[in-house]
Design a protein around this motif. Sequence first.
Motif, mmCIF file in Angstrom:
data_model
loop_
_atom_site.group_PDB
_atom_site.id
_atom_site.type_symbol
_atom_site.label_atom_id
_atom_site.label_comp_id
_atom_site.label_asym_id
_atom_site.label_seq_id
_atom_site.Cartn_x
_atom_site.Cartn_y
_atom_site.Cartn_z
ATOM 1 N N TRP A 10 0.809 -1.217 0.000
ATOM 2 C CA TRP A 10 0.000 0.000 0.000
ATOM 3 C C TRP A 10 0.843 1.269 0.000
ATOM 4 O O TRP A 10 0.605 2.174 -0.806
ATOM 5 C CB TRP A 10 -0.967 0.004 1.193
ATOM 6 C CG TRP A 10 -2.234 0.725 0.874
ATOM 7 C CD1 TRP A 10 -3.343 0.188 0.291
ATOM 8 C CD2 TRP A 10 -2.505 2.119 1.051
ATOM 9 N NE1 TRP A 10 -4.294 1.170 0.111
ATOM 10 C CE2 TRP A 10 -3.815 2.362 0.574
ATOM 11 C CE3 TRP A 10 -1.793 3.197 1.572
ATOM 12 C CZ2 TRP A 10 -4.416 3.619 0.600
ATOM 13 C CZ3 TRP A 10 -2.397 4.453 1.596
ATOM 14 C CH2 TRP A 10 -3.695 4.654 1.113
ATOM 15 N N GLU A 11 1.817 1.339 0.886
ATOM 16 C CA GLU A 11 2.643 2.557 1.008
ATOM 17 C C GLU A 11 3.389 2.853 -0.289
ATOM 18 O O GLU A 11 3.390 3.987 -0.766
ATOM 19 C CB GLU A 11 3.648 2.414 2.158
ATOM 20 C CG GLU A 11 3.027 2.445 3.533
ATOM 21 C CD GLU A 11 2.494 3.801 3.938
ATOM 22 O OE1 GLU A 11 2.957 4.830 3.398
ATOM 23 O OE2 GLU A 11 1.604 3.841 4.791
ATOM 24 N N LEU A 68 0.992 3.952 -2.931
ATOM 25 C CA LEU A 68 0.575 5.339 -2.713
ATOM 26 C C LEU A 68 1.599 6.303 -3.310
ATOM 27 O O LEU A 68 1.228 7.296 -3.930
ATOM 28 C CB LEU A 68 0.386 5.592 -1.216
ATOM 29 C CG LEU A 68 -0.141 6.977 -0.822
ATOM 30 C CD1 LEU A 68 -1.529 7.223 -1.403
ATOM 31 C CD2 LEU A 68 -0.159 7.119 0.693
ATOM 32 N N TYR A 108 -8.931 8.576 -1.501
ATOM 33 C CA TYR A 108 -8.210 8.168 -0.279
ATOM 34 C C TYR A 108 -8.069 9.342 0.680
ATOM 35 O O TYR A 108 -8.260 9.189 1.890
ATOM 36 C CB TYR A 108 -6.826 7.612 -0.611
ATOM 37 C CG TYR A 108 -6.843 6.282 -1.316
ATOM 38 C CD1 TYR A 108 -7.688 5.241 -0.908
ATOM 39 C CD2 TYR A 108 -6.007 6.043 -2.394
ATOM 40 C CE1 TYR A 108 -7.702 4.025 -1.562
ATOM 41 C CE2 TYR A 108 -6.012 4.827 -3.060
ATOM 42 C CZ TYR A 108 -6.862 3.820 -2.637
ATOM 43 O OH TYR A 108 -6.867 2.614 -3.286
ATOM 44 N N ARG A 109 -7.730 10.520 0.155
ATOM 45 C CA ARG A 109 -7.529 11.708 1.005
ATOM 46 C C ARG A 109 -8.834 12.138 1.686
ATOM 47 O O ARG A 109 -8.802 12.733 2.753
ATOM 48 C CB ARG A 109 -6.967 12.872 0.182
ATOM 49 C CG ARG A 109 -5.557 12.654 -0.348
ATOM 50 C CD ARG A 109 -4.542 12.545 0.762
ATOM 51 N NE ARG A 109 -3.178 12.553 0.261
ATOM 52 C CZ ARG A 109 -2.232 11.698 0.660
ATOM 53 N NH1 ARG A 109 -2.496 10.770 1.569
ATOM 54 N NH2 ARG A 109 -1.009 11.781 0.175
ATOM 55 N N HIS A 111 -10.276 7.801 3.685
ATOM 56 C CA HIS A 111 -9.494 6.718 4.303
ATOM 57 C C HIS A 111 -9.805 6.582 5.789
ATOM 58 O O HIS A 111 -9.950 7.577 6.491
ATOM 59 C CB HIS A 111 -7.987 6.941 4.098
ATOM 60 C CG HIS A 111 -7.210 5.673 4.210
ATOM 61 N ND1 HIS A 111 -6.889 5.105 5.418
ATOM 62 C CD2 HIS A 111 -6.726 4.839 3.259
ATOM 63 C CE1 HIS A 111 -6.228 3.971 5.209
ATOM 64 N NE2 HIS A 111 -6.115 3.790 3.904
ATOM 65 N N GLN A 171 -7.915 5.619 8.129
ATOM 66 C CA GLN A 171 -6.798 6.095 8.957
ATOM 67 C C GLN A 171 -6.602 7.593 8.718
ATOM 68 O O GLN A 171 -6.356 8.032 7.599
ATOM 69 C CB GLN A 171 -5.517 5.339 8.615
ATOM 70 C CG GLN A 171 -5.481 3.923 9.169
ATOM 71 C CD GLN A 171 -4.183 3.234 8.780
ATOM 72 O OE1 GLN A 171 -4.183 2.321 7.961
ATOM 73 N NE2 GLN A 171 -3.076 3.690 9.352
ATOM 74 N N ASN A 201 -4.260 9.667 9.268
ATOM 75 C CA ASN A 201 -2.985 10.171 8.714
ATOM 76 C C ASN A 201 -2.954 10.163 7.187
ATOM 77 O O ASN A 201 -2.128 10.846 6.590
ATOM 78 C CB ASN A 201 -1.782 9.404 9.284
ATOM 79 C CG ASN A 201 -1.848 7.913 9.024
ATOM 80 O OD1 ASN A 201 -2.856 7.265 9.311
ATOM 81 N ND2 ASN A 201 -0.782 7.350 8.487
ATOM 82 N N TYR A 202 -3.848 9.401 6.544
ATOM 83 C CA TYR A 202 -3.908 9.382 5.076
ATOM 84 C C TYR A 202 -4.890 10.426 4.534
ATOM 85 O O TYR A 202 -4.923 10.671 3.341
ATOM 86 C CB TYR A 202 -4.305 8.006 4.556
ATOM 87 C CG TYR A 202 -3.234 6.967 4.744
ATOM 88 C CD1 TYR A 202 -1.988 7.106 4.142
ATOM 89 C CD2 TYR A 202 -3.471 5.841 5.525
ATOM 90 C CE1 TYR A 202 -0.998 6.152 4.324
ATOM 91 C CE2 TYR A 202 -2.483 4.879 5.702
ATOM 92 C CZ TYR A 202 -1.251 5.043 5.105
ATOM 93 O OH TYR A 202 -0.274 4.098 5.286
ATOM 94 N N ARG A 203 -5.705 11.007 5.415
ATOM 95 C CA ARG A 203 -6.718 11.961 4.958
ATOM 96 C C ARG A 203 -6.160 13.379 4.925
ATOM 97 O O ARG A 203 -5.345 13.761 5.754
ATOM 98 C CB ARG A 203 -7.962 11.907 5.857
ATOM 99 C CG ARG A 203 -8.758 10.638 5.708
ATOM 100 C CD ARG A 203 -10.154 10.751 6.292
ATOM 101 N NE ARG A 203 -10.189 11.273 7.638
ATOM 102 C CZ ARG A 203 -10.153 10.527 8.749
ATOM 103 N NH1 ARG A 203 -10.070 9.209 8.664
ATOM 104 N NH2 ARG A 203 -10.202 11.106 9.943
#
Length: 137
Positions: free
Chosen positions: A27-28, A31, A52-53, A56, A58, A60-62
Amino acid sequence: AKEDAEAGNPEAQYLHAQMLMDEPNGWEEGLEWLIKSADQEYAPAMNTLAWYRATHKQENYRNGEEAVRLAEAACAQNRCATYVDTLAAAYAEIEAWDKAVTTQKEAIQLLSETEEGDRAGYEDRLKVIMSRKKIRE
């Protein structure tokens, strides 16, 4: 393939990202490739990254502002149901509720005959936004 992605082809970068993001530990890295493709203003990558932004699970991904910027740019290239749906989720993420509702209604209007199977999901997201909740994956 990966060589084309490394050579800077935005479509190849997008496809490579999708492949990596489907792998258990990819995933990372995926991305990073998605961002490279979106940075070249490749609409499918901008739309996916915006989703995703905006959605998501999580935090920290938004990034709501980035989601709006990317989704608006994708819509400027192709104002299709998928991209407008993402834009609505992005507006919800920054709590621009009226814009989010109007935009989600537009996404439903834009559904093509081949996308009719997606209508229920779009309508569900409209209900979520109308209750002033954010879309979460």
